[in-house]
Design an enzyme around this catalytic site. Structure first.
Site, PDB file in Angstrom:
ATOM      1  N   ARG A 160      16.859 -14.277  40.545  1.00  0.00           N
ATOM      2  CA  ARG A 160      15.852 -14.644  41.531  1.00  0.00           C
ATOM      3  C   ARG A 160      14.845 -15.554  40.839  1.00  0.00           C
ATOM      4  NH1 ARG A 160      11.561  -9.610  42.010  1.00  0.00           N
ATOM      5  NH2 ARG A 160      10.518 -11.071  43.393  1.00  0.00           N
ATOM      6  N   ARG A 161      13.927 -16.125  41.601  1.00  0.00           N
ATOM      7  CA  ARG A 161      12.837 -16.927  41.063  1.00  0.00           C
ATOM      8  C   ARG A 161      13.331 -17.969  40.080  1.00  0.00           C
ATOM      9  NH1 ARG A 161       8.178 -12.465  39.707  1.00  0.00           N
ATOM     10  NH2 ARG A 161       7.246 -12.553  41.758  1.00  0.00           N
ATOM     11  N   HIS A 199       3.890  -0.593  44.023  1.00  0.00           N
ATOM     12  CA  HIS A 199       4.741   0.248  44.863  1.00  0.00           C
ATOM     13  C   HIS A 199       4.015   0.820  46.078  1.00  0.00           C
ATOM     14  CE1 HIS A 199       8.188   2.187  46.337  1.00  0.00           C
ATOM     15  NE2 HIS A 199       7.410   3.213  46.581  1.00  0.00           N
ATOM     16  N   TYR A 213       4.296   0.771  50.712  1.00  0.00           N
ATOM     17  CA  TYR A 213       4.059   1.801  51.724  1.00  0.00           C
ATOM     18  C   TYR A 213       2.869   1.462  52.609  1.00  0.00           C
ATOM     19  CZ  TYR A 213       7.929   4.407  50.182  1.00  0.00           C
ATOM     20  OH  TYR A 213       9.212   4.760  49.920  1.00  0.00           O
ATOM     21  N   HIS A 236      16.904  -7.429  49.201  1.00  0.00           N
ATOM     22  CA  HIS A 236      16.407  -6.092  49.571  1.00  0.00           C
ATOM     23  C   HIS A 236      15.079  -6.174  50.322  1.00  0.00           C
ATOM     24  CE1 HIS A 236      14.915  -2.005  49.259  1.00  0.00           C
ATOM     25  NE2 HIS A 236      13.883  -2.454  48.578  1.00  0.00           N
ATOM     26  N   PHE A 237      14.109  -6.906  49.760  1.00  0.00           N
ATOM     27  CA  PHE A 237      12.816  -6.835  50.455  1.00  0.00           C
ATOM     28  C   PHE A 237      12.720  -7.782  51.650  1.00  0.00           C
ATOM     29  CE2 PHE A 237      11.547  -9.233  46.531  1.00  0.00           C
ATOM     30  CZ  PHE A 237      11.278 -10.454  47.116  1.00  0.00           C
ATOM     31  N   HIS A 238      13.700  -8.682  51.804  1.00  0.00           N
ATOM     32  CA  HIS A 238      13.716  -9.386  53.091  1.00  0.00           C
ATOM     33  C   HIS A 238      14.273  -8.481  54.189  1.00  0.00           C
ATOM     34  CE1 HIS A 238      12.772 -12.992  50.769  1.00  0.00           C
ATOM     35  NE2 HIS A 238      12.341 -13.500  51.896  1.00  0.00           N
TER      36      HIS A 238
END
Ligand code: HEM
Ligand code: CU
Length: 536
Positions: A422-423, A206, A210, A357-359
């Protein structure tokens, strides 16, 4: 510049893998030459999420530190050592992935096992990055010694915070790699405690996000105001936000393990509360940005509620690309709050929603900001100028990226809500009815991903042009000043013992008891699993 070469070569290779992935997942294409889908996905995740980001960030931070607090010859020598240690680690890891002996994805979860050299390479990357941490902190504290009682330059302060976060969090991943994964992959021990290794991974995983985001925030707070002809809205607010990241970005790894059976729900609850606390500094940042935009626009004479928006330099790619990144953070951040909610997480966990989300967060907000930085940083480093040709191409690049990402990430979000995992290299699951619901979105995902790949080609062209062909000249290194009417920055922000002490206390609070619990009540360890089955 050396760091930038690695970053942009990674972008090209990683992007190509992304293209293959979206094509395979339509169910209409299979990979040639017996290449394994998970091998491609490992390259994609490692090279984009770990290599590109780390090299770009460390290179960018050296530039900021040299400009604000200076870099001595000795520090420069250590910076090169750091670069080569990271590069050797990257090459070792890459070779193992290319040989097909490390199809473990970028999270390298046990009990999936890779060749020992994969982990040793990763350990070298981490050690190399620690050298960079010490170089930056040495630069910072040397400056402070020479300027007693003064407030440090904002950008140097921000780099120091980011590197402290990186150092504290990488201790976790180094622990699982060195104490668990390397001995186990060498065959020195037969079994591995899976939950301990995943917990140590997410203790790092996590704060890692950041570590990606804070350099983007550095540019938003302290560089964009200069580009738009404005001032930093509040130096103190910026520092407060960064200190909150130091405090709250680490003790929250359990929000990636909400469906992990071996962790007490009470501690998951505590870490979810801390997770929601880390949303606050991002909201402070959003507020600050719009305050800066508004004051810059009004200073230029634009009036009305939103009239100031017309005062922003929309045709300057150094502003436009990061601004689109900021816009993407609105849905991206909202999605993050959904992921972090224990109940809603049950719906999206391990579905391709998470990838969507993370794209948006990493591959749009952060990456478009990094591109925005590159438009001035690369010319500054190569002694060239950002000309009208590249500026125009950069604006087109940003638009192509946004369209591609809107389609790909939107499709991923919806397919994920419908349950698509996913994956997974499977797309049709033998023609099952459930999977048929997903196929249309997987086509959309392929269309968006192909547009995105065009965006990558454009960006690589822009990089090569700025490095070798742009006209010679002097490009500005934009660094903003604080607004005149901002209040002086309180010295308490420079009390490093206090902030690091508080950060460590919060980590101990959030992790000690559940970690003891995990170890004391652990099931038997797991023997290794290898993919593809049977390699040795
Ligand atoms: C041409 C551009 C891109 C395309 C088409 C693309 C496509 C994809 C797809 C389809 C997946 C999910 C595959 C699966 O779960 O089966 C994926 C995963 C991922 N992508 Fe991308 N992507 C692109 C660019 C990026 C960029 C720029 C980044 C980061 C800077 C990134 C980071 C990741 C990560 C970290 C994963 C997770 C890998 C894993 O689950 O192990 N991608 N990408
Ligand atoms: Cu997280």
């Amino acid at each position: 510049m050396a760091h930038m070469y690695v970053a942009f070569i990674s972008l090209l290779i990683g992007g190509l893998m992304g293209l293959l992935q979206v094509l395979v997942r339509t169910g209409k294409m299979t990979l040639p030459f017996g290449i394994d889908y998970y091998q491609v996905l490992t390259v994609h995740g490692v090279i984009l999420a770990l290599v590109l980001t780390t090299f770009f960030i460390i290179g960018f931070q050296y530039a900021l530190m040299s400009k604000t607090v200076g870099m001595s010859d000795g520090e420069r020598k250590w910076a090169w050592i750091s670069f080569y240690v990271m590069l050797i680690g990257t090459v070792v890891t890459a070779v193992m992935i290319l040989l097909g002996k490390a199809n473990v994805l970028y999270t390298f979860y046990a009990p999936l096992q890779a060749h020992p050299l994969f982990y040793i390479g990763l350990a070298l990357v981490v050690v190399g990055s620690w050298i960079a941490v010490f170089v930056n902190l040495h630069q910072f504290f040397k400056w402070k010694k020479q300027h007693r009682g003064e407030v440090s330059p904002l950008l140097a302060f921000m780099v120091a915070i980011n590197m402290i976060i990186w150092f504290i969090s990488t201790l976790g991943v180094a622990a699982t790699v060195v104490i668990q994964l390397i001995p186990w992959s060498l065959g020195l021990v037969d079994e591995i405690n899976v939950l301990v290794s995943r917990t140590l991974f997410w203790y790092f995983g996590h704060p890692l996000v950041y570590f990606w985001l804070l350099p983007a925030y550095m540019a938003w707070y302290a560089i964009i105001p200069k580009i738009i002809g404005g001032k930093i809205f509040s130096d103190s607010l910026a520092r407060l936000a960064f200190i909150m990241f130091l405090l709250f970005s680490i003790p929250v790894g359990f929000h990636h393990q909400l469906l992990e059976p071996g962790i007490d729900p009470f501690w998951k609850y505590i870490q979810v509360v801390l997770t929601f606390a880390v949303a606050i500094p991002s909201l402070l940042t959003a507020f600050s940005m719009f305050a800066t935009f508004e004051s810059a626009g009004r200073a230029k004479g634009y009036t009305g509620l939103f009239g100031f928006m017309r005062g922003l330099p929309w045709k300057d790619v150094r502003f436009f690309a990061p601004f689109v990144g900021m816009l993407a953070f609105v849905p991206a951040g909202a999605g993050g709050l959904i992921n972090a909610s224990h109940q809603l997480n049950q719906v999206v966990h391990n579905t391709i929603w998470v990838t969507g989300h993370f794209h948006l967060t990493l591959a749009t907000t952060v990456i478009l900001t990094f591109f925005g930085i590159s438009y001035w940083l690369i010319p500054v480093l190569t002694g060239r100028k950002l000309n009208a040709h590249i500026n125009r191409l950069g604006i087109i690049q940003t638009i192509v990226w946004s369209i591609g990402m809107f389609i790909m990430s939107g499709a991923m979000h919806i397919a994920g809500l419908l349950g698509a995992p996913r994956r997974s290299s499977y797309s049709e699951y033998g023609g099952s009815e459930q999977a048929m619901e997903w196929i249309g979105y997987q086509y959309a995902q392929a269309i968006g991903g192909s547009i995105l790949f065009i965006g990558i080609l454009l960006m690589v062209y822009i990089f090569v042009y700025m490095t070798f062909f742009a006209p010679k000249g002097q490009e500005e290194f934009p660094m903003a000043e604080t607004a005149e009417d901002a209040l002086p920055t309180p010295m308490v922000f420079e009390n490093w013992k206090l902030w690091i002490g508080l950060a460590v206390a919060l980590i101990l609070f959030a992790y000690t008891i559940p970690f003891i619990d995990i170890i004391q009540n652990s099931p038997p360890g797991s023997p290794p699993f290898k993919w593809p089955i049977g390699y040795n």
